[in-house]
Design a protein around this motif. Structure first.
Motif, short mmCIF file in Angstrom:
data_model
loop_
_atom_site.label_atom_id
_atom_site.label_comp_id
_atom_site.label_asym_id
_atom_site.label_seq_id
_atom_site.Cartn_x
_atom_site.Cartn_y
_atom_site.Cartn_z
N ASP A 236 0.83 -1.21 0.00
CA ASP A 236 0.00 0.00 0.00
C ASP A 236 0.86 1.26 0.00
O ASP A 236 0.39 2.36 0.15
N GLY A 237 2.14 1.06 -0.23
CA GLY A 237 2.98 2.14 -0.73
C GLY A 237 3.55 3.08 0.29
O GLY A 237 2.92 3.44 1.26
N ALA A 238 4.77 3.49 0.05
CA ALA A 238 5.36 4.58 0.81
C ALA A 238 5.02 5.89 0.18
O ALA A 238 5.47 6.94 0.57
N MET A 302 -16.47 18.34 5.94
CA MET A 302 -17.42 17.48 6.64
C MET A 302 -16.84 16.08 6.76
O MET A 302 -16.16 15.59 5.86
N ARG A 303 -17.15 15.44 7.86
CA ARG A 303 -16.49 14.17 8.18
C ARG A 303 -16.79 13.07 7.17
O ARG A 303 -15.95 12.20 6.95
N HIS A 304 -17.97 13.10 6.52
CA HIS A 304 -18.28 12.00 5.61
C HIS A 304 -17.49 12.08 4.31
O HIS A 304 -17.54 11.16 3.50
N LEU A 305 -16.71 13.16 4.12
CA LEU A 305 -15.84 13.24 2.94
C LEU A 305 -14.51 12.52 3.18
O LEU A 305 -13.80 12.18 2.22
N ALA A 306 -14.16 12.28 4.44
CA ALA A 306 -12.86 11.68 4.75
C ALA A 306 -12.68 10.30 4.13
O ALA A 306 -11.63 10.03 3.52
N PRO A 307 -13.67 9.38 4.22
CA PRO A 307 -13.47 8.07 3.59
C PRO A 307 -13.29 8.16 2.07
O PRO A 307 -12.56 7.34 1.49
N GLN A 308 -13.93 9.13 1.42
CA GLN A 308 -13.74 9.30 -0.02
C GLN A 308 -12.29 9.66 -0.33
O GLN A 308 -11.71 9.16 -1.29
N ALA A 310 -9.73 8.88 1.56
CA ALA A 310 -8.93 7.68 1.84
C ALA A 310 -8.99 6.71 0.66
O ALA A 310 -7.97 6.12 0.27
N ASP A 311 -10.18 6.55 0.07
CA ASP A 311 -10.31 5.67 -1.10
C ASP A 311 -9.48 6.20 -2.27
O ASP A 311 -8.84 5.42 -3.00
N SER A 312 -9.49 7.52 -2.46
CA SER A 312 -8.72 8.11 -3.55
C SER A 312 -7.21 7.96 -3.32
O SER A 312 -6.45 7.74 -4.27
N LEU A 313 -6.79 8.08 -2.07
CA LEU A 313 -5.37 7.84 -1.75
C LEU A 313 -4.98 6.42 -2.14
O LEU A 313 -3.90 6.19 -2.70
N ALA A 314 -5.87 5.47 -1.85
CA ALA A 314 -5.59 4.08 -2.19
C ALA A 314 -5.51 3.89 -3.70
O ALA A 314 -4.68 3.12 -4.20
N ASP A 315 -6.36 4.60 -4.45
CA ASP A 315 -6.32 4.51 -5.91
C ASP A 315 -4.96 4.92 -6.46
O ASP A 315 -4.50 4.40 -7.47
N PHE A 316 -4.31 5.86 -5.79
CA PHE A 316 -3.00 6.34 -6.22
C PHE A 316 -1.86 5.51 -5.62
O PHE A 316 -0.69 5.79 -5.86
N GLY A 317 -2.20 4.49 -4.83
CA GLY A 317 -1.17 3.69 -4.20
C GLY A 317 -0.45 4.42 -3.08
O GLY A 317 0.67 4.07 -2.72
N LEU A 318 -1.10 5.45 -2.53
CA LEU A 318 -0.48 6.23 -1.46
C LEU A 318 -0.78 5.60 -0.09
O LEU A 318 -1.72 4.82 0.07
#
Length: 673
Positions: A236-238, A302-308, A310-318
């Motif tokens: 899951d990347g450095a 808003m807090r419900h944007l945080a998981p989105q 996180a998902d986008s970070l994962a898409d970039f392998g971050l």
């Protein structure tokens, strides 16, 4: 090639040690297919760690993370001190108790397992918290259960007698195993075990206190490493490995402009054009070209944007982020301390924090981040919110690199706040408008303004307020507070016009409802839901009262067609991805362009699974009457002008611009605007 799924496995309802090797036949196959693993179990000891580290290394190879709840070994004095102590004393009591366990680990564990544990904790792939029964309970935390999650969204829960220890492997032990796709009973059991874990992890379970691992103990565990080489591949990347994601041309221009401006600036990009994606493209490039360690803070409104995010970070392998705000993580301050400590002691060369604008402005948050010795970056989503007097505290001078995102960075009626944002971020470095994005990247749309007149009794009350307002405005000693209150009460009559409900019925009866958003307000929402239900439309409200998990479920159900409509208030204004939306009815609007531009953007995101050519927006424009007398004409002209500002914003890029303009021509004629 499809990701391996739990459904590939033949999982019985009960397993026992007499016929099953739990490690080889259950844990390893499950963990190798998992993206997340949650486990509550027995004691923090060397045998527990040996089993855990071996299994979680499998999960790490798969790019997953795990959360472990366990009981610390505490004598009676330490236990009482832990329960009664303040934050500093509590950490000290826990640290004292666990230090002997650290010594035991170093002496008892094989070097391979010791390194695995230390690296897993350093990389944030395993999180530890300690559970201690209190109040009505005494004794030890002794429950044993877990939940696995795979990439397809399947879940498996298990519950039974076995601890994670070598000794337990020799006992006769058993697990009940529940698969959420198997039947309704299993699905319900999985949900209960998941809810139980999440509540306990968040410290919400009565009679059980949960403590984060003290930063000193975390450092001691990390110091168990005897090698600089991980005993697993960090998939899951450095944060600086290449990925296959390619930016669009305009997104590439935005990233280049940010770098050219010294890695500072605002992206002013129309809602739906990929601000998040563009920002992460900039982040990814920064990490791939920057040799220095960096601490990144992503701030969302808003807090419900945080998981989105996180998902986008994962898409970039971050790297997976640490959530630092209260509703998601009551232990956010301890976790922030640990992240800062890991970064400053060289255990980590990259930390990514996701917080909210409110938490990021708190002194506790700022005190931790402002003194970091190393490069820091602030990435602020919907940055226009941060121009307020309180929230601007979160935009600290200490941040070296700065990136702000908004479709509308100018603050409505707040010139000073707007100037502050421009100064702080060193200007707008890239702008991409709605007209630029349609039709290649955003959906075309048709815009239907619907004129709504007041009821006679509403008009009479409206006139009465107007008389009082005019009289007060003409008084040399007018009371500004009274005037403001009267203006608000008059505006409320417009917002709550009863004829909006019949107009809603007319609209829903004239269209085939297909993934509809209805924007309303607090006063109207119950009646709106009743009308939709009476019309046979399956709907659910989407408001600030729903928790993060429920909101995510609602959006998924809406996208999948379980709900025909969502009835929303302000919480769907900013940043939420709802690409399945095809229709919107705007029953309640402020005159703030930040709000109505965001609402339009929710409807224009392209959905690859839809074959609909364009979106539809129905906008209720309320006027006192379509037959104004001279008094109303004089008093309402400016109000109507402001109402039509929204109309002009919407109609300019609509497919049906001509017919939409014709629909409101009578308003312009009657009110001479």
């Amino acid at each position: 090639m499809a990701s391996p799924s739990f459904k590939d496995l033949d999982l019985p309802g009960v397993i026992d040690t007499a016929s099953t090797n739990f490690i080889d036949e259950f844990y390893v196959p499950m963990l190798s297919r998992s993206t997340t693993y949650k486990r509550g179990v027995g004691f923090f000891s060397s045998s527990w760690v040996e089993s855990a580290a071996r299994g979680i290394a499998e999960l790490a190879e798969n790019g997953g993370k795990s959360k472990w709840l366990t009981s610390p070994i505490l004598d009676e004095t330490s236990l009482e001190g832990l329960k009664k102590g303040d934050e500093a004393k509590r950490d000290e009591k826990l640290k004292e108790s666990l230090e002997s366990s650290i010594d035991d680990l170093e002496q008892s564990l094989a070097e391979e397992t010791q390194n695995a544990l230390a690296w897993l904790i350093a990389d944030g792939l395993i999180e530890l918290r300690f559970a201690v029964p209190d109040n009505g309970l005494s004794g030890e935390f002794h429950d044993k259960w877990g939940i696995f999650y795979d990439a397809d969204g399947n879940k498996v829960a298990f519950h039974g007698s076995q601890n994670d220890s070598l000794h337990a492997q020799r006992n006769y032990e058993s697990y009940d195993v529940f698969c959420d796709w198997r039947n309704d009973t299993d699905a319900e059991r999985v949900e209960k075990h998941e809810e139980r874990f999440d509540r306990m992890w968040a410290g919400e379970m009565p009679n059980v206190s949960v403590y984060s691992i003290p930063s000193g103990i975390r450092r001691e565990l990390i110091d168990l490493r005897t090698t600089d080489d991980r005993p697993y591949e960090l998939s899951d990347g450095a944060g600086n490995e290449s990925n296959s994601i390619v930016l669009r041309d305009y997104q590439r221009e935005a990233v280049d402009s940010w770098f050219a401006n010294g890695k500072r600036g605002l992206f002013e990009m129309a809602t739906g054009t990929g601000k998040t994606f563009t920002a992460l493209g900039a982040l990814d490039e920064l990490l791939s070209t920057n040799d220095e360690p960096i601490f990144i803070v992503i701030s969302v409104p808003m807090r419900h944007l945080a998981p989105q995010w996180a998902d986008s970070l994962a898409d970039f392998g971050l790297k997976s982020p640490t959530y630092c705000y209260g509703s998601r993580n009551p232990n956010w301050y301890e976790d922030l301390q640990n992240a800062v400590s890991s970064f400053e002691h060289g255990f980590s060369n990259l930390e990514i924090i996701i917080t909210t604008h409110v938490t990021g402005a708190k002194e506790k948050f700022r005190s931790q981040v402002s003194n970091i010795d190393g490069q820091t970056l602030i990435l602020a989503d919907e940055v226009h919110n941060l121009g307020s007097e309180y929230l601007k505290k979160g935009l600290m001078p200490a941040y070296d690199f700065r990136l702000g995102l908004s479709a509308t960075p100018e603050r409505y009626y707040d010139e000073e706040g707007s100037k502050f944002l421009l100064r702080y971020f060193d200007g707008t470095v890239y702008k991409y408008t709605l007209a630029d994005a349609i039709p290649e990247y955003l959906s075309e749309y048709k815009y239907y303004p619907r004129i709504v007149e007041m009821m006679p009794e509403e008009l009479e009350e409206y006139r009465e307020y107007t008389h009082r307002i005019i009289k007060l405005q003409n008084d040399d000693e007018d009371d500004e507070e009274v005037l403001e209150r009267l203006l608000q009460k008059r505006a409320q009559i417009l917002k709550s016009a009863e004829n909006k409900f019949s107009e809603l019925q007319d609209i829903t009866r004239s269209i085939d409802v297909d993934h509809l958003l209805v924007y309303t307000n607090h006063e109207q929402i119950d009646e709106v839901q009743k009308i939709l239900t009476d019309e046979g439309i399956i709907q659910h409200r989407f408001t600030a009262t729903e928790g993060d998990d429920e909101r995510e479920q609602l959006l998924n159900s809406f996208a999948g067609g379980r709900y025909d409509a969502l009835v929303a208030m302000k919480c769907l204004d900013e940043g939420v991805d709802v690409p399945s939306t095809r229709q919107a009815i705007l029953m309640s609007n402020s005159k703030n362009p930040m709000q109505f531009v965001q609402r339009r953007g929710r409807v224009l995101r392209k959905d690859p699974d839809s074959n609909v050519d364009y979106a539809e927006i129905y906008d209720m424009i309320v006027v006192p009457t379509m037959n104004p007398d001279a008094e109303l004409l004089e008093s309402e002209r400016n109000i109507i002008r402001k109402e039509l500002d929204r109309f002009e914003e919407f109609v300019e890029n609509a497919k049906n611009e001509r017919s939409a303009r014709m629909a409101i021509q009578r308003i312009r004629t009657e009110y001479q605007v």
